[in-house]
Design a protein around this motif. Sequence first.
Motif, PDB file in Angstrom:
ATOM      1  N   ASN A 127       0.877  -1.172   0.000  1.00  0.00           N
ATOM      2  CA  ASN A 127       0.000   0.000   0.000  1.00  0.00           C
ATOM      3  C   ASN A 127       0.912   1.218   0.000  1.00  0.00           C
ATOM      4  O   ASN A 127       1.341   1.688   1.050  1.00  0.00           O
ATOM      5  N   LEU A 128       1.243   1.714  -1.203  1.00  0.00           N
ATOM      6  CA  LEU A 128       2.282   2.724  -1.368  1.00  0.00           C
ATOM      7  C   LEU A 128       1.726   3.978  -2.014  1.00  0.00           C
ATOM      8  O   LEU A 128       0.888   3.909  -2.910  1.00  0.00           O
ATOM      9  N   ALA A 129       2.221   5.138  -1.553  1.00  0.00           N
ATOM     10  CA  ALA A 129       1.739   6.413  -2.066  1.00  0.00           C
ATOM     11  C   ALA A 129       2.725   7.070  -3.019  1.00  0.00           C
ATOM     12  O   ALA A 129       2.346   7.965  -3.781  1.00  0.00           O
ATOM     13  N   GLY A 130       3.994   6.672  -2.978  1.00  0.00           N
ATOM     14  CA  GLY A 130       4.995   7.236  -3.872  1.00  0.00           C
ATOM     15  C   GLY A 130       5.114   6.435  -5.153  1.00  0.00           C
ATOM     16  O   GLY A 130       4.527   5.368  -5.304  1.00  0.00           O
ATOM     17  N   ALA A 131       5.890   6.959  -6.098  1.00  0.00           N
ATOM     18  CA  ALA A 131       6.111   6.272  -7.369  1.00  0.00           C
ATOM     19  C   ALA A 131       6.864   4.974  -7.101  1.00  0.00           C
ATOM     20  O   ALA A 131       8.042   4.996  -6.738  1.00  0.00           O
TER      21      ALA A 131
END
Length: 343
Positions: A211-215
């Motif tokens: 669950n990642l928010a960055g590229a």
Amino acid sequence: MFNAIYNQGAVTGSITINSNNIGNGTGGPITFSGVVNGTAQIYLRNFGGAATAALTITSNNFQGITYGTAPTGAHTMIVNSATTLSQTITGNTFTNLNVNLDANFVFINDNVPVSATGFQNVSSNSIVTAFTKSAATTSTVTLFTSTTQPSASGAVFTHSNNNFSNITVTGATTVAGWVVTDSGTGAHTISGNTFSNWTGGTSPLTAISTNLAGASSVSSNAINTISGGGTVTAMASAGVEGLSQNNIHTLTSSGAASAVNGVSITAGSGSVFRNKIYDLRSTSATNGTVSGILLVSGATLTTTTIYNNYIGDLAHTTVNSATDLRSWYQHHSYCYSDDQCIL
């Protein structure tokens, strides 16, 4: 609490914990006998280190732990809880561990934020021979976890060439797999890892959960030959990460009302492309489902892009409804193109 190696020092330079044998082929580090309470046990622990420190935990071997009785406290092999500038956790081996434990077991825990100039490299760690958790009580086995802190923009995460294969758990033990959550904007690369030959009990088995928010990208991982009586999922995603060029095959569940999922999208706005997903099977007599790529009902999704995937050889012993067997299945907004689906 048992600690084989424990650093508490507020080191400002290098922290190097390398090439230690915490047990070997002739003797183990500890024997648990008699009544063991719920105290957590951590075998290699880094608790200290300044924001300028470079932490290296490399080429350590964990072997020969003896369980005369089943402890009720969680056991973790490697923990870093210091917010150092960088963390390099590579080449560590977990050799033929047979864990009679009535609690959670974690191989590597690195739940710390990473700064704009920092990095986290967790690579080439592996199970040697096999890992068995013989106690059947409700508990979780986690291969790697980094879920607590948001990273800064510019932080770099590399998780590559790890091999956690030949895992057997029983009863109500869940395998959570490789778990990475980051609400910050650091860049994550999770690639070239192998998760193969797992046998489960009645609880879920998941290889990679992100669950990642960055590229970020989750690519070129090999996930195969996983079977159990609960839901079996190769990859679960809830962020903006791209899932690509992963080879997922030979997943099986025998549990009633359990699912087999190649890729499960539970939230976010990521992309799924150029993956090969095949030989997924449910042998349940009732209410099992098989999905190559699943966009989960009730999830919070914006736009998920799905393209250029190969999905084939999905099978169900007894198909009871139109949704029991699906090559890709969606409940929300999506874009897809050029997917090849062969049932």
